[in-house]
Design an enzyme around this catalytic site. Sequence first.
Site, PDB file in Angstrom:
ATOM      1  N   LYS A   1       9.360  17.107   3.111  1.00 43.10           N
ATOM      2  CA  LYS A   1       9.074  15.725   3.466  1.00 43.10           C
ATOM      3  C   LYS A   1       9.785  14.779   2.521  1.00 43.10           C
ATOM      4  CE  LYS A   1       5.109  12.705   3.720  1.00 43.10           C
ATOM      5  NZ  LYS A   1       3.711  12.551   3.471  1.00 43.10           N
TER       6      LYS A   1
ATOM      7  N   LYS B   1       8.192  17.447  -1.701  1.00 48.42           N
ATOM      8  CA  LYS B   1       7.965  16.058  -1.296  1.00 48.42           C
ATOM      9  C   LYS B   1       8.689  15.142  -2.264  1.00 48.42           C
ATOM     10  CE  LYS B   1       4.370  12.680  -0.247  1.00 48.42           C
ATOM     11  NZ  LYS B   1       2.936  12.416  -0.139  1.00 48.42           N
TER      12      LYS B   1
HETATM   13  C1  PBG Z   1       0.180  10.649   0.520  1.00 45.32           C
HETATM   14  C2  PBG Z   1       1.057  10.607   1.713  1.00 45.32           C
HETATM   15  C3  PBG Z   1       2.108   9.734   1.976  1.00 45.32           C
HETATM   16  C4  PBG Z   1       2.604  10.064   3.235  1.00 45.32           C
HETATM   17  C5  PBG Z   1       1.849  11.110   3.712  1.00 45.32           C
HETATM   18  N1  PBG Z   1       0.905  11.445   2.743  1.00 45.32           N
HETATM   19  C6  PBG Z   1       2.600   8.570   1.235  1.00 45.32           C
HETATM   20  C7  PBG Z   1       3.158   8.682  -0.099  1.00 45.32           C
HETATM   21  O1  PBG Z   1       3.361   9.758  -0.658  1.00 45.32           O
HETATM   22  O2  PBG Z   1       3.406   7.610  -0.652  1.00 45.32           O
HETATM   23  C8  PBG Z   1       3.747   9.375   3.901  1.00 45.32           C
HETATM   24  C9  PBG Z   1       3.886   9.577   5.364  1.00 45.32           C
HETATM   25  C10 PBG Z   1       4.832   8.640   6.002  1.00 45.32           C
HETATM   26  O3  PBG Z   1       5.535   7.868   5.338  1.00 45.32           O
HETATM   27  O4  PBG Z   1       4.886   8.682   7.248  1.00 45.32           O
HETATM   28  N2  PBG Z   1      -1.171  10.786   0.878  1.00 45.32           N
END
Ligand code: PBG
Length: 329
Positions: free
Chosen positions: A255, A203
Site C-alpha cells: 500500500k 506501507k
Molecule cells: C491508517 C490507514 C490509512 C489508510 C488506511 N489505513 C491512512 C494513513 O496511513 O495515513 C489510507 C487509505 C487510503 O488513503 O485510501 N489507519
Amino acid sequence: MTKYGSFPGTRPRRLRTTPAMRRMVAETRLHPADLILPAFVREGISAPVEIGAMPGVVQHTRDTLKKAAVEALEAGVSGIMLFGVPEESKKDAVGTPGTDPDGILQLAIRDVRAEVGDELIVMSDLCLDETTDHGHCGVLDAEGRVDNDATLERYAEMAQVQADAGAHVVGPSGMMDGQIGVIRDALDQVGHEDVSILAYSVKYSSAFFGPFREAVGSSLKGDRKTYQQDPANARESMRELALDLEEGADMVMVKPAGPYLDILAKVADAVDVPVAAYQISGEYAMIEAAAERGWIDRDKAIMESLTGIKRAGANMILTYWATEVARQL
Ligand code: PBG
C-alpha cells in the site's frame, strides 16, 4: 514484406486483430472475487456525508453501511474493510473508542456481520489514528514520539474487541514493529484462533493518503515518517514482509498500489500467502478528478489501473470502486 527488407514472419499484431482474439489471449482477468471494498462509518450522523476529495465515496451511517455491504455482496465483491469515525469529542490520547466494545467500528462490525453472515468477508482496520486526538497511529511517549511497545498493548486490546464484534479478518495498518506477533497472541489467548490477519506489511508514507485523512476526519498534524516506510526504499519492504510472515501474517498487503507496482511484483514473487494491494484514496481521487475535467475516460482508466495492479501480482485489491467494477465484470 516492405520493399526495404525483411523482418521475421512473427507478427504480434495478429493476436490483436479482433476483440474476440484479444479476449482469448488476455493474460490478466479481473474478477469480482478479487475485490474488497473499503468503507467508512461515522458516529452521530443521520445521513451519509460526502467526502469532498473522493467524489462518490461517503462516510456512512450505520444503516447505509449495511446497505453498502449488501450491495457489495450482491455484486460479487469478496470482502469489506471497515473504518470507524468516532465523534470528535470521544477521541483522546490513547484512542479509547478503538477498544470500547460499543465504539463505532465495533458496532459497525456487528451490524455488517448480522447482515451478511459469512458470505462477505468482514475486515476491520486495526489502527489508532481514527480514534486519537493527535491523529497518530499509536500512543505517544512523554516527548511526543510514537511509543511502539505501548501501542502494541493497545493493538492487542483492539484485536480482541474487533474479533469479539465478529470481524473475520483484522487489518493492522499502523506499521509498529512486532504488531503481527502481538495481535496473533492476543487473538489466540481469547479463543479467536480462526480470525485471520491481513498485515499491511509494506506501507509507505505517501502523499496519496491525503483524501483519506478527510474521510476519517483525521486530527493529524505532521506526518507518519517514523513508522511508515520511505518511498525511496525497496529492500526494506522485503524485511518488513519477512518479519510479518514470521510473526504469523495470514495475508500480506502492499500500500499504496499504483506507485509501488515494482514492490508489489517483488512481494508476490517472494511469498506463499495471498497478496493484497490497496488502491488508496489519492489514486481514486486522481482518476475521478481528471475524468471530471474530461481529461481521461473514467471507466477505462479505472479498469486499466486495476488490471495493472492485478498483473503486478495482487490476488486481492482493495478499491473504492469495488462494487461498481464488480457489477461491470
Ligand atoms: C491508517 C490507514 C490509512 C489508510 C488506511 N489505513 C491512512 C494513513 O496511513 O495515513 C489510507 C487509505 C487510503 O488513503 O485510501 N489507519
